[in-house]
Design a protein around this motif. Sequence first.
Motif, mmCIF file in Angstrom:
data_model
loop_
_atom_site.group_PDB
_atom_site.id
_atom_site.type_symbol
_atom_site.label_atom_id
_atom_site.label_comp_id
_atom_site.label_asym_id
_atom_site.label_seq_id
_atom_site.Cartn_x
_atom_site.Cartn_y
_atom_site.Cartn_z
ATOM 1 N N SER A 149 -16.682 2.748 -33.496
ATOM 2 C CA SER A 149 -16.451 2.586 -32.060
ATOM 3 C C SER A 149 -15.982 3.868 -31.373
ATOM 4 C CB SER A 149 -15.407 1.487 -31.815
ATOM 5 O OG SER A 149 -14.132 1.908 -32.251
ATOM 6 N N VAL A 150 -15.768 4.932 -32.140
ATOM 7 C CA VAL A 150 -15.173 6.165 -31.598
ATOM 8 C C VAL A 150 -16.215 7.272 -31.519
ATOM 9 C CG1 VAL A 150 -13.420 7.944 -31.944
ATOM 10 C CG2 VAL A 150 -12.887 5.547 -32.463
ATOM 11 N N THR A 198 -16.315 -1.492 -26.675
ATOM 12 C CA THR A 198 -14.894 -1.803 -26.510
ATOM 13 C C THR A 198 -14.099 -1.276 -27.699
ATOM 14 O OG1 THR A 198 -15.404 -3.782 -25.226
ATOM 15 C CG2 THR A 198 -13.208 -3.645 -26.223
ATOM 16 N N VAL A 199 -12.996 -0.586 -27.405
ATOM 17 C CA VAL A 199 -12.103 -0.095 -28.456
ATOM 18 C C VAL A 199 -10.815 -0.897 -28.419
ATOM 19 C CG1 VAL A 199 -10.781 1.865 -29.314
ATOM 20 C CG2 VAL A 199 -13.059 2.236 -28.356
ATOM 21 N N ASP A 200 -10.494 -1.560 -29.521
ATOM 22 C CA ASP A 200 -9.256 -2.319 -29.657
ATOM 23 C C ASP A 200 -8.217 -1.388 -30.282
ATOM 24 O OD1 ASP A 200 -7.140 -3.908 -30.651
ATOM 25 O OD2 ASP A 200 -8.434 -5.662 -30.795
ATOM 26 N N GLY A 201 -7.248 -0.943 -29.482
ATOM 27 C CA GLY A 201 -6.268 0.023 -29.958
ATOM 28 C C GLY A 201 -5.460 -0.458 -31.137
ATOM 29 N N ALA A 233 -2.828 8.983 -30.394
ATOM 30 C CA ALA A 233 -4.273 9.227 -30.438
ATOM 31 C C ALA A 233 -4.914 8.949 -29.089
ATOM 32 C CB ALA A 233 -4.929 8.357 -31.503
ATOM 33 N N PHE A 234 -5.861 9.800 -28.727
ATOM 34 C CA PHE A 234 -6.725 9.581 -27.570
ATOM 35 C C PHE A 234 -8.150 9.448 -28.096
ATOM 36 C CE2 PHE A 234 -3.021 11.734 -26.006
ATOM 37 C CZ PHE A 234 -2.780 11.178 -24.760
ATOM 38 N N VAL A 235 -8.837 8.392 -27.700
ATOM 39 C CA VAL A 235 -10.186 8.162 -28.211
ATOM 40 C C VAL A 235 -11.154 7.930 -27.058
ATOM 41 C CG1 VAL A 235 -9.382 7.246 -30.418
ATOM 42 C CG2 VAL A 235 -9.817 5.681 -28.530
ATOM 43 N N VAL A 236 -12.371 8.417 -27.255
ATOM 44 C CA VAL A 236 -13.470 8.176 -26.319
ATOM 45 C C VAL A 236 -14.397 7.164 -26.970
ATOM 46 C CG1 VAL A 236 -15.432 9.198 -25.117
ATOM 47 C CG2 VAL A 236 -13.313 10.510 -25.391
ATOM 48 N N PRO A 237 -14.714 6.058 -26.293
ATOM 49 C CA PRO A 237 -15.566 5.040 -26.916
ATOM 50 C C PRO A 237 -16.988 5.539 -27.172
ATOM 51 C CG PRO A 237 -14.418 4.168 -24.984
ATOM 52 C CD PRO A 237 -14.240 5.649 -24.966
ATOM 53 N N GLN A 238 -17.558 5.082 -28.256
ATOM 54 C CA GLN A 238 -18.975 5.323 -28.531
ATOM 55 C C GLN A 238 -19.818 4.541 -27.517
ATOM 56 O OE1 GLN A 238 -21.449 7.082 -29.368
ATOM 57 N NE2 GLN A 238 -21.054 7.183 -31.569
ATOM 58 N N VAL A 239 -21.040 4.995 -27.280
ATOM 59 C CA VAL A 239 -21.944 4.265 -26.387
ATOM 60 C C VAL A 239 -23.032 3.601 -27.218
ATOM 61 C CG1 VAL A 239 -21.504 5.760 -24.414
ATOM 62 C CG2 VAL A 239 -23.354 6.337 -25.994
ATOM 63 N N ASP A 240 -23.534 2.484 -26.713
ATOM 64 C CA ASP A 240 -24.625 1.822 -27.416
ATOM 65 C C ASP A 240 -25.957 2.396 -26.947
ATOM 66 O OD1 ASP A 240 -25.197 0.671 -24.934
ATOM 67 O OD2 ASP A 240 -24.165 -1.201 -25.411
ATOM 68 N N ALA A 241 -27.048 1.839 -27.407
ATOM 69 C CA ALA A 241 -28.379 2.375 -27.100
ATOM 70 C C ALA A 241 -28.678 2.373 -25.606
ATOM 71 C CB ALA A 241 -29.442 1.589 -27.858
#
Length: 538
Positions: free
Chosen positions: A454-455, A489-492, A475-483
Motif C-alpha cells: 500500500s506504500v 487506503t493506508v491503515d496507519g 513515519a510519513f507514507v504516500v499511498p500507492q495508486v491502483d491501475a
Amino acid sequence: MPVTSPHRPVEIPGVGVYDLLFADLTPQDAARTAVTDSATGTSVTFGELRDRVDAFAGALAHRGVGVGDVVALHAPNSLAFVVAFHGIMRAGATVTTVGALATAGDVARQVTVSGASLMLTVGLLGPAGAQGAEQAGLDTDRVIDLADGERGLASLLSEGHPAPQVDFDPATHIAVLPFSSGTTGVPKGVRLSHRNLVANIVQISPLLMDNGQTRDSVIMAVLPFFHIYGMNVLLNSSLHNRTHLVTMPSFDLPTFLELHQRHNIDFTFVAPPIAVVLAKHPLVDDYDISSLTTVLSGAAALDENLAAAVEKRLGVKVLQGFGMTEASPVTHVSSRGVTPLASIGLPVANTECKVVDLTDPDFSEILPPAQESGLSRPGEMWVRGPQVMLGYLDNEEATEVTLLRDGWLRTGDIVRYDHQGNVYVVDRAKELIKYKGYQVAPAELEALLMTHDSVADAAVVGFFRPEDGEEIPRAFVVPQVDASGTPVTVDGDALMEWVAARVAPYKKIRMVEVIDVIPKSGTGKILRKDLRDLPVTP
C-alpha cells in the motif's frame, strides 16, 4: 587499518577539465553525437559542442570574465547548461551552480557569498534568478537569460570572439563552487579544483565502462547538472567516455519512459525516488524500455529489496555508488556481478576508506572489517584521495571539522563493512533517532515500509513525544495508486503492527502520517526538516 582501493591506481593528468574532455578530440570522436536536448530536440556532435564552448568562452572573455572571476549558472539540464558550464571554465572563471528550485533569497545569498560577478539564468525557471541577482547587487547588464533571443546563448555564440588563452594551476584553481550542507549546518561553498574534478573523472570513467557503459551507450541525464552527481558523474564522465547524453530538464515519468523508448537508452543514472517509481508504478509496463541494461543509483542509499525489485521488473543490473559534494563526488562504486546489492562497493582508484568508532572521543579507533560472514560494528566513514575538496569557502571552522589535517574527509555517514571491504550505508549520523538509548536508522525503516503493497513512498523522522520527552520514530507514507490512478487506503495502525512484526521492539514505528508527497531535494534526498516541522494530525 584503512581499506585501500583494489583498483589499479590511475595517473591524474595535470590539466584543466576542458583539456581533459576536448583537447584530444579525434576527427572520429568529433563526429559522434555528444548531447541531445530532449526539450528542444537539438543534437550536437562532440566537435560542435567544443566549438560552442570555445565561442561561449570568447564571449565571456570579451565581457571581462576570466581567471579570478565567479559566474553563477542557474539553468535546468539542457544543451545550454552544458555549453555555459564548460564555457565558463574554458574562460578561466569559476562556476557556482544554483539549484533549479532556488528562491530569489537563495540565489541572492549564493551570489553574495560566492562573489559571483555575472548571473546566467533561464527565465523558464521563473524570476528567482534575475530577482536574486538584483537583490545581491548585480547590475541588469550582468544578468543574462540564456533563452533570451537578443542577449542569450544564441547571441553570445554568434559574436565570434575567439576563446582566450588562460593560465592557471589545475591543483589550486577553483573550477566549480557548488554549495552543500556537508555533514552539518547551512549550505557552504565547496572549493573544488580542476584537479579534484579531473581526478574523479579518471577514477570513475573506466569503472562505468566496466559496469555496462560502452562508447555506443545512450545515457539518460535527468539528475540535475547543478548538483555534483549530475555535474561530474553524468555530464563530465559521460563526455569523457564519448557516450551520447540525452538531457531532461526535470523528472516526469511518462516523458522519462518515452525518451528511453525513443532513444534506446541503455544506461540510466537515478536517485532512489526514481528507483521507487520504476519498481512500483503501473505506467512502466506501457513502454518498451528493453534497451535498458544498467541502472546506477546514487545521491542516497538504495535499499537491497528495492534494488532487487527494479532488477526483476526491468531485467537490468542495478548498481550503487557513494559520493558527496566534498569528494567531487565519488568515493565508492559497486562492481557488476560482484558487489552485493545492498552495498556501495569498494573505494575507487587512488582512494582510502576507514570506519571510525564514534564512541572514541579521540576518533583513534578504526573498526576492523567483519569476519568471513556478517558485518562490522557501525561507525563513521572517512575517506582520503585526490578528489577530496580543498576546503569550504571562507569557512575555516567548518573545514577543520570536516577535512582533517592528514587529508581524511569525514563523510558524516554511518556505515558497516564486510570482510572484503564492501561498505554498507546505515544512515546519516545526524539523522539517527535515539529511542531509550538505542540508535534507530530511519533508512532501515523506510526501506521496510517501501516493501508494503500500500506504500508508494515513505520517510521516517524523529519526533519528541511531549508527555515523556522521548524521541520516537514517526513515519510519513504516500499511498500507492491502483491501475486507475486512485490512491489506495493506508491503515496507519495496521501498518505499525506490520512493521512491529518485522523489527526489534525498539525500532517500532510509533506514529504514521499519510501525506501526498515526500518532500525531497532535486537529487532525491529526503528533506527531513520539512517533515519535522509538520504538525501532528489530530
